[in-house]
Design an enzyme around this catalytic site. Structure first.
Site, mmCIF file in Angstrom:
data_model
loop_
_atom_site.group_PDB
_atom_site.id
_atom_site.type_symbol
_atom_site.label_atom_id
_atom_site.label_comp_id
_atom_site.label_asym_id
_atom_site.label_seq_id
_atom_site.Cartn_x
_atom_site.Cartn_y
_atom_site.Cartn_z
ATOM 1 N N ARG A 138 0.821 -1.208 0.000
ATOM 2 C CA ARG A 138 0.000 0.000 0.000
ATOM 3 C C ARG A 138 0.862 1.269 0.000
ATOM 4 N NH1 ARG A 138 -4.211 0.167 -1.960
ATOM 5 N NH2 ARG A 138 -4.976 1.899 -0.688
ATOM 6 N N CYS A 289 2.567 6.571 10.819
ATOM 7 C CA CYS A 289 1.605 7.561 10.338
ATOM 8 C C CYS A 289 0.986 8.325 11.504
ATOM 9 C CB CYS A 289 0.522 6.891 9.501
ATOM 10 S SG CYS A 289 -0.382 5.565 10.350
ATOM 11 N N ASN A 320 -3.577 -3.980 6.484
ATOM 12 C CA ASN A 320 -3.397 -5.273 5.833
ATOM 13 C C ASN A 320 -2.879 -6.355 6.766
ATOM 14 O OD1 ASN A 320 -3.745 -6.558 3.282
ATOM 15 N ND2 ASN A 320 -1.527 -6.684 3.066
#
Length: 481
Positions: A138, A289, A320
């Site tokens: 991703r 993040c 994920n």
């Protein structure tokens, strides 16, 4: 003429102006490596409607809509100057010009405001720096999109290769397809073709070699013409210096990790502590993040009011590493179905604050709940301040930080009363302050911070890579300290 016709005529006029801006923005970017911004938002490769919407969004943070009629004169003035590589914010030029009482013309004011990017002071264009992506999940694919986007001027960063484990049949075709179409972030902006005979993906003219390897120590990158490259490990498989050092192979000069680093690996949040990176440092981390989302506003609050202690509760989209349906998982709760449950889990973001803000003595605790949303998270930052304040003062402070401070690329600000998580898909900021949800009472402040935990974080990673590669160009007008 009716009111409706007046509005439609005005719209057509603004469309025409925005259309005239596109070739000027493109030429500055391609020929001079100048990125034109509007309140920290790039206008490069944007459509007419996107340019108009970006101008209109200014009302969310500056209090009033910014018109293309106001910014066009500054853009025209820029095209007459001998500019070097830089980022120039025409929104800030227009705003500061309004408050300037010296009677200067737009041309004179613009030349003065961007003087550091002209003449003998300007930076010379550099050769592009090679970049390798180790992993293509991703974050890896979003990093690829950003690197390809930023290669438009022919300078800066150049994505040379992707390293992955060999999959089944049509491996490279399937990987290219995942780059081309994304269920959350939409279509790739450009064209992608595949050369299966040479294992290459060609995206907007950029030839990207796909290297198949199960072991980083087995790759000689110089065999592919790669030299002095920055490798971005987005697998998270190795997080300490010993493991990440495996990547320091021929052709690789530095390694950047897209996960929290362990041990003595520096955790870098761009905008906060990127200037502490030592020139000879070969291995560093971009933290998580969530760390990138909370540290910039935490610094903004600590600098203004002082912070005694705090707690961050993260409502995080599922990722994920969770299961679609209940199944075995090394972590107890993450084994339960991600799209069907809210899942309490741990976060290392609070403890990572100490690495990014070593001077902050306040104790910060944290926890996280994974929720059935595929992207965009929100961090609720509850702070006990050292001084009392009001909600209005806090909002004014954070609004100004988002507009004029060195943190303006990290912190965004929104006052829309109906904002929800999907509105922030594609945000390039590390976090977005939700003004309507902010609560302040005396020495207690509760901030609600939205963040695109995929794309916003990827933008932060690219900023770190630009910094260590020497292609992070200065921004004008210079942000206030």
């Amino acid at each position: 003429m009716t009111v409706n016709e007046d509005s439609f005529t005005d719209w057509n006029n603004r469309e025409e102006i925005a259309e005239s801006m596109i070739p000027m923005i493109g030429k500055l970017h391609r020929e001079r490596d100048v990125t034109v911004l509007l309140h920290s938002r790039s206008l490069v490769n944007k459509s007419v409607v996107s340019i108009l919407k970006t101008h209109r969004f200014a009302r969310q943070i500056a209090g009033e809509e910014l018109s293309v009629t106001e910014t066009l004169p500054f853009l025209r003035a820029l095209t007459t100057l001998d500019l070097g590589p830089s980022q120039i914010d025409i929104g800030m030029l227009a705003a500061t010009y309004k408050t300037d009482d010296r009677g200067l013309s737009v041309e004179e004011f613009t030349a003065e405001a961007v003087a550091g990017a002209t003449g003998a002071d300007k930076i010379e264009r550099r050769e592009p720096r090679d970049v390798v992506l180790y992993g293509f999940g991703r974050i890896g694919r979003l990093l690829a999109r950003l690197l390809i986007e930023k290669a438009g001027s022919g300078n800066g960063l150049r994505l040379r290769a992707i390293v992955v484990r060999k999959g089944g049949g049509q491996d490279i075709v399937k990987r290219a397809s995942l780059l081309r179409r994304d269920s959350i972030h939409g279509q790739f902006q450009g064209t992608i073709t595949v050369d299966e005979t040479s294992d290459k993906i060609i995206a907007n003219g950029n030839e990207i070699k796909v290297i198949y390897s199960d072991d980083p120590t087995s790759v000689d990158y110089t065999a592919y013409g790669i030299k002095d490259a920055i490798l971005i490990d987005n697998t998270g498989k190795w997080r300490d210096r010993e493991g990440l050092s495996k990547h320091l192979r021929p052709g690789i000069e530095k390694v950047v990790l897209t996960a929290p680093g362990k041990g003595d690996v520096p955790n870098i949040v761009h905008g906060v502590n990127h200037d502490t990176i030592k020139p000879d440092e070969q291995i560093l981390s971009c933290a998580s993040c969530t760390t990138n989302a909370i540290v910039p506003p935490l610094k903004a609050m600590a600098d203004e009011y002082g912070v005694q202690r705090g707690h961050v509760e993260t409502i995080h989209s599922f990722t994920n590493d969770q299961n679609l349906l209940d199944n075995y998982h090394s972590s107890d709760r993450r084994g339960r179905s991600a799209p069907l449950n809210m899942v309490i889990t741990e976060t290392g973001a609070a403890s990572a604050v100490a690495k990014a803000l070593p001077d902050l003595k306040a104790r910060i605790t944290g926890s996280s709940i994974r929720v059935p949303a595929p992207n965009v998270s929100i961090a609720i930052l509850n702070l006990q301040l050292e001084s009392e304040t009001t909600r209005e003062e806090v909002l004014d402070h954070l609004r100004n930080v988002s507009l004029t401070s060195p943190l303006k690329r990290q912190i965004d600000f929104i006052s829309a009363p109906d904002a929800v998580s999907s509105d922030f898909i594609g945000s390039r900021h590390a976090s977005i302050v939700d003004a309507g949800a902010t609560k302040v009472e005396g020495d207690n402040a509760i901030l609600y911070l939205w963040y695109d935990n995929e794309f916003g974080y990827s933008c932060q990673v690219i900023r770190v890579v630009q910094h260590v590669s020497g292609v992070e160009y200065p921004t004008y007008p210079a942000p206030a300290d």
